[in-house]
Design a protein around this motif. Sequence first.
Motif, short mmCIF file in Angstrom:
data_model
loop_
_atom_site.label_atom_id
_atom_site.label_comp_id
_atom_site.label_asym_id
_atom_site.label_seq_id
_atom_site.Cartn_x
_atom_site.Cartn_y
_atom_site.Cartn_z
N LYS A 12 0.90 -1.15 0.00
CA LYS A 12 0.00 0.00 0.00
C LYS A 12 0.93 1.20 0.00
O LYS A 12 2.07 1.07 0.44
CB LYS A 12 -0.80 0.00 1.31
N ASN A 13 0.51 2.32 -0.40
CA ASN A 13 1.29 3.55 -0.26
C ASN A 13 2.75 3.45 -0.69
O ASN A 13 3.59 4.18 -0.20
CB ASN A 13 1.29 4.03 1.21
N GLY A 40 -5.19 -5.71 -2.68
CA GLY A 40 -5.41 -4.27 -2.68
C GLY A 40 -5.11 -3.72 -4.07
O GLY A 40 -4.59 -4.41 -4.93
N ASN A 166 -4.89 -4.49 7.97
CA ASN A 166 -3.57 -4.09 7.49
C ASN A 166 -2.44 -4.37 8.46
O ASN A 166 -1.29 -4.42 8.07
CB ASN A 166 -3.55 -2.59 7.21
N THR A 191 0.06 -5.31 5.74
CA THR A 191 0.69 -4.55 4.65
C THR A 191 2.16 -4.34 4.95
O THR A 191 2.58 -4.34 6.11
CB THR A 191 0.12 -3.12 4.48
#
Length: 509
Positions: A12-13, A40, A166, A191
Amino acid sequence: MVQAKVLVIHLKNESAESVINKVKRLNEKSGPFECIFFLGDLLSKLDQVDISTLPPIYCFTSLPDSPVNGSDEVQANLTRLNGYGVYQMTNKLRIGYIALEEAKCNELKDKILEKFKLVNAPIDILITREWSTHIAELKDRLSGSDTIDDVAKLLQPRYHFTYSDNDTFFELNPFLWNEKESVSRFINLATYGSGSKWAYAFNIKIETDDDIEDEHESNLPTNLISNPYSTTNIKKRPMDLIDTDGQQVTKSSISLKKPRKVLPIDCHFCFTNPNMEDHMIISIDDSAYMTTAKGPLTVPKGDMNFPGHCLIIPIEHIPKFNNVDGQSPFETPLGKDLLAYERSVVNMNYQKFDMSTIVFEINSERSIHFHKQVFPIPKYLIMKFNESLDRQLHFNNEKYSRNAKLNFEKFETTSDLRYEAIVKNSNMNYLQFTVYETPITEPAIYVSKFELDDRLDLQFGRRVVAFLLHLPNRLNWDSPTCQQTKEQEMIDVEKFQKSYKEYDIAKSK
Ligand SMILES: [Zn+2]
């Protein structure tokens, strides 16, 4: 029979560059992989870069306004799996997926089940954003979707991955689906950056047309547990559908909660379980014992150089403590033992550390193994218990509309007849807080009854105490903040025992 090496990752990110570098490194180190699943939505990032040297990548998305359900190839080697559906890869690996959030899963339940009913079980891999409620409950999680339970039961996946949590890596011990010796595994991947495991590589056997007979796994894992979806005691309702496999599918959106049968051998609190964490035991008496808490809520404070959060547990595998109808559960040997442990910790907390104590328990036919949670509370905060309880009640009753509505009654003494009537009735299910300001005054008791079919927030007690102590980030026992190494746990037990020595009821006999 062919083997495929598969990688599942949860990022993520991350920048596109960082994503690609991570995938390349994993592919070199543990691959080469047949395919990679990205939990995701990372599609927008990957779409910008050249991934032609990597194994085929599959991304799960749930585009809210898109009419597209199903797969589409965004570029060579990059496939989007949107919404929900089943995807068969060229190597015959079959993937079921539901990328939808909980609310959408519930809203589209009928359509989703309609689709998955046509699929032959078992499927190789199921990827869902949300957890099934049965497995969420095993982990004391509040969220989860009944739709996922029904889909898991239909598809009987060999691997089931989820990614809505997460911060937590969680792998359930493997289990079997009925007579078909098809082993199922459930994994929630955290994550990248959470401190927990975010990548999972495994080999999976792909059944080809020539080896249909060879569908049994020859080497069953030794750590098998009973099937968390097992449907014993299921009540049939007129609205239920029976599909061609005899599998029951609930059409109604209200879940049919079935009691889970966890045998002592799989129970965290039973001595017969070979994996029981006995290094956490503080004291053992005839009918009950006491341990420190895994992922304790409280932290060392003042003179108390250990967390102080402990559990008081019956030795017998019983779901609730008020299990003898008409009799006061406090008068049984177990009741006396539980209370003696409780009082001894209240005494220690007050006399040695100038602390008050709160005890929380759930008495429910649906519980696995009854226990009391005991928390040391600084004296200046104990006055605010009412306020914390009210605040969390408001959240529970208003915000989480699917939860059972709780309504606490306060009793000033355990000999209150209304309180006795509750505990002496073995059909009664209730939550209880016992608030000891000091060991000499009578504790205040707060009880909320509930119905067995109610969806209960099993973390409610911890939630109230976390709020009272201003420790919101210690709410989940299995969060990285709360988790301890075995060494830390052993040190804390030793410190607890050292302070508790003169109060220990087991030793005073
Ligand atoms: Zn047990």
